[in-house]
Design a protein around this motif. Structure first.
Motif, mmCIF file in Angstrom:
data_model
loop_
_atom_site.group_PDB
_atom_site.id
_atom_site.type_symbol
_atom_site.label_atom_id
_atom_site.label_comp_id
_atom_site.label_asym_id
_atom_site.label_seq_id
_atom_site.Cartn_x
_atom_site.Cartn_y
_atom_site.Cartn_z
ATOM 1 N N SER A 1 0.777 -1.258 -0.135
ATOM 2 C CA SER A 1 0.083 0.198 0.177
ATOM 3 C C SER A 1 0.965 1.332 0.042
ATOM 4 C CB SER A 1 -1.077 -0.144 1.055
ATOM 5 O OG SER A 1 -0.420 -0.625 2.346
ATOM 6 N N LEU A 2 2.164 1.092 0.566
ATOM 7 C CA LEU A 2 3.099 2.385 0.299
ATOM 8 C C LEU A 2 3.261 2.633 -1.103
ATOM 9 C CD1 LEU A 2 5.925 1.772 2.992
ATOM 10 C CD2 LEU A 2 4.326 3.967 2.872
ATOM 11 N N LEU A 3 3.722 1.525 -1.881
ATOM 12 C CA LEU A 3 3.852 1.915 -3.235
ATOM 13 C C LEU A 3 2.574 2.326 -4.129
ATOM 14 C CD1 LEU A 3 6.626 -0.978 -4.050
ATOM 15 C CD2 LEU A 3 6.841 1.275 -3.806
ATOM 16 N N GLY A 4 1.267 1.452 -3.421
ATOM 17 C CA GLY A 4 0.401 1.541 -4.003
ATOM 18 C C GLY A 4 -0.234 2.959 -4.333
ATOM 19 N N SER A 5 0.114 3.768 -3.424
ATOM 20 C CA SER A 5 -0.399 5.087 -3.337
ATOM 21 C C SER A 5 0.440 5.931 -4.412
ATOM 22 C CB SER A 5 0.217 5.964 -2.105
ATOM 23 O OG SER A 5 -0.623 5.270 -0.943
ATOM 24 N N PHE A 6 1.543 5.483 -5.086
ATOM 25 C CA PHE A 6 2.097 6.088 -5.891
ATOM 26 C C PHE A 6 1.719 5.886 -7.239
ATOM 27 C CE2 PHE A 6 5.114 7.133 -2.373
ATOM 28 C CZ PHE A 6 5.049 8.430 -2.594
ATOM 29 N N ILE A 7 1.426 4.378 -7.594
ATOM 30 C CA ILE A 7 1.048 3.848 -8.662
ATOM 31 C C ILE A 7 -0.412 3.984 -8.912
ATOM 32 C CG2 ILE A 7 2.804 1.893 -8.689
ATOM 33 C CD1 ILE A 7 0.773 -0.050 -8.341
ATOM 34 N N VAL A 8 -1.317 4.275 -8.052
ATOM 35 C CA VAL A 8 -2.667 4.459 -8.409
ATOM 36 C C VAL A 8 -2.799 5.998 -8.781
ATOM 37 C CG1 VAL A 8 -4.860 5.191 -7.105
ATOM 38 C CG2 VAL A 8 -3.693 2.689 -6.766
ATOM 39 N N LEU A 9 -2.122 6.836 -8.134
ATOM 40 C CA LEU A 9 -2.035 8.073 -8.480
ATOM 41 C C LEU A 9 -1.586 8.389 -10.188
ATOM 42 C CD1 LEU A 9 -0.968 10.004 -5.376
ATOM 43 C CD2 LEU A 9 -3.120 10.197 -6.322
ATOM 44 N N LYS A 10 -0.626 7.474 -10.492
ATOM 45 C CA LYS A 10 0.015 7.545 -11.884
ATOM 46 C C LYS A 10 -0.887 6.830 -12.853
ATOM 47 C CE LYS A 10 4.497 6.404 -13.595
ATOM 48 N NZ LYS A 10 5.562 5.501 -13.412
ATOM 49 N N GLY A 11 -1.996 6.032 -12.283
ATOM 50 C CA GLY A 11 -2.557 5.311 -13.358
ATOM 51 C C GLY A 11 -2.006 3.929 -13.693
ATOM 52 N N PHE A 12 -0.946 3.483 -12.850
ATOM 53 C CA PHE A 12 -0.345 2.108 -12.881
ATOM 54 C C PHE A 12 -0.887 1.284 -12.199
ATOM 55 C CE2 PHE A 12 3.814 2.491 -15.391
ATOM 56 C CZ PHE A 12 3.536 3.383 -16.488
#
Lengths: 275, 259
Positions: free
Chosen positions: A18-29
């Motif tokens: 969920s740490l990485l998830g925050s960034f990839i969700v925002l990026k559309g990844f």
């Protein structure tokens, strides 16, 4: 004691995801984990050819290598072309997955390898329930989980500024020499490593769910990035405890229990949340 | 103005994308303490030029110097404001958060945000009249407010040179006026402002220095020298009625000495 290990591994992998998830969700990844989990099939086949079906280390090493390569290729195409992320991921993972199928057909035919086993990891990656509860295998999973969790935790805290800025405003980040490409490549590479480790420890369904659901729920509520990241951690821990109880109660796999609960939670919150 | 050391010196710059150069052999200088415009028709390579200047695109050939130095030596003194369409405004951040990002160039990864940084951010927000909106989520801003926030971030960087890419695109009249006024204020403090802009009318009226671009440099200098009907026709290709009107207005401007 075994349950303690199970919960600990779940929490560590979930927290990292969920740490990485925050960034990839925002990026559309968001589908990056999904793409990677399919794309590693050729590595699994080669791992089998080299080490046979019971040699786990080859599977792990080759899968991580191919996963990182795949994620970097996806990121490279994203930065270089005007293609949308879903198009790029769809392209790459179907190609590699099909390549894996071809390799199974060509090279493992004579040794009677069941494609089902390779596809779903029944033999290579022992089903998680047994995997987590089984005594002998717990330590390895735990060590891997602790290492990857620590790396991702330090990465997120130390790189908070460039990560935030390169996700929000790449061009400005570039202009002030924050090296946005480098940080975005690092996110992708870490998702790749985490995905492969998670396939072994908690199962792919759970990882894909945890990569997207807590960050998405947090995104709906949080006004600022750091509160989104923090909130995603709380959602993650809550989901894992409730999902575990749910899974035990209705007697389904733990990963399925957590993923189902996560999906339901996201759906409910989306409907209830005022625009 | 020409005698002074130029803030920006671009020499023989050719740059673009894999498909080929967009700007060819571009050379010009921009003096200190002016609001300068890079103007020209759509597709003239204005934004490309700006991206090359701040190192986002690598040039095929040629050089860009700021105060006679490479960009990498002086980037902290230069605030680049991208087009607001370049970013995703649903990103979870408040107005305050975005403006604080302007301080990060001086802070690197680790250095803590001090009282002084907070004071600079507060001043920047007050300057663009957005202090009351500081806790607002950026997705809830209008186009004009987004542009103000972007400019406040540039102010927070406390630079000597501003480079703005189409800052007046999609903003309300009030914001355009406020921003123009703020840009002039910065120039009067001795800072240099470069604005990529497509409206020749505002350019003629408000900018003291122009680079007229259409893949090549058509003309450089003060507006009354640059915006001759001959130059405009060369840049825009052919005779447009609106341009005739512009040159009329310019000749009337030329007769009266500017304020």
């Amino acid at each position: 004691m075994e349950w303690f290990w199970v919960i600990l591994v779940l929490l560590l992998v979930g927290s990292a995801a969920s740490l990485l998830g925050s960034f990839i969700v925002l990026k559309g990844f968001g589908m990056l984990g999904d793409a990677i989990s399919h794309a590693v099939l050729p590595a699994i086949v080669i791992g089998y050819l080299i080490g046979g079906i019971y040699d786990n280390n080859w599977f792990l090493i080759l899968s991580i290598a191919l996963a990182v390569l795949t994620s970097l290729t996806i990121e490279w195409l994203y930065q270089r072309t005007r293609m949308y992320p879903d198009g790029i991921m769809g392209l790459i993972f179907t190609f590699l997955f099909a390549l894996g199928l071809l390799m199974i057909d060509l090279w493992t035919y004579s040794v009677d390898l069941d494609p089902e086993c390779v596809l779903f990891g029944e033999a290579a990656y022992i089903p998680f329930s047994f995997f987590l509860i089984g005594n002998a295998l717990i330590p390895k999973q735990l060590i891997l989980s602790v290492i990857i969790w620590l790396i991702i935790l330090i990465f997120t805290f130390a790189g908070y500024r460039p990560l935030a800025l390169s996700t929000f405003d790449r061009i400005y980040a570039h202009s002030i020499k924050m090296h946005p490409s480098l940080w975005q490549y690092s996110i992708s590479a870490l998702v790749a490593v985490l995905t492969v480790i998670a396939i072994e420890s908690v199962g792919i369904v759970l990882l894909l769910s945890i990569l997207v659901v807590p960050a998405s729920i947090a995104f709906l509520w949080a006004k600022r990035l750091h509160s989104m990241i923090f909130l995603a951690q709380i959602v993650n821990a809550t989901l894992i405890f409730l999902g575990l109880l749910f899974a035990l109660y209705v007697d389904i796999p733990i990963s399925a229990g957590i993923a189902i609960l996560g999906g339901l939670a996201l759906l409910t919150i989306t409907i209830l949340k005022k625009k | 103005m020409n005698q002074k050391n130029p803030v920006i010196k671009v020499t023989n710059l050719t740059a673009g994308y894999d498909t080929g150069p967009v700007i060819w052999g571009v050379s010009f200088e921009i003096p200190e303490g002016v609001v300068a415009g890079i103007v020209g028709p759509n597709g003239a390579g204005k934004s490309t030029l700006l991206k090359v200047m701040v190192g986002i695109l690598k040039p095929h050939s040629g050089t860009v110097l700021f105060w006679n130095k490479e960009y990498s030596e002086v980037y902290k003194r230069i605030a680049y404001v991208p087009q607001k369409e370049e970013v995703d405004w649903t990103f979870p951040a408040t107005v305050y958060d975005v403006v604080m990002m302007g301080r990060w160039v001086h802070k690197g990864l680790w250095k803590r945000i001090t009282k002084q940084d907070k004071e600079i951010v507060r001043q920047a927000l007050e300057t663009v009249e957005m202090w009351d909106y500081r806790n607002r989520q950026i997705s809830k801003l209008s186009g004009g407010q987004q542009q103000r926030v972007f400019f406040a971030r540039a102010l927070a960087q406390d630079p000597d040179l501003f480079l703005l890419d189409e800052p007046f695109a999609g903003v309300d009249m009030k914001t355009e006026e406020t921003l123009l006024e703020l840009l002039k204020q910065q120039a009067s403090k001795g800072k240099t402002v470069v604005v990529v802009h497509h409206n020749l009318f505002t350019a003629a009226e408000h900018f003291q220095w122009l680079v007229l671009l259409n893949m090549h440099v058509v003309s450089v200098g003060p507006p009354e020298e640059v915006l001759t009907s001959e130059n405009i026709e060369r840049a825009y290709g052919g005779h447009l009625p609106v341009l005739a009107k512009l040159s009329q207005r310019l000749s009337s401007l030329r007769e009266k000495p500017t304020r």
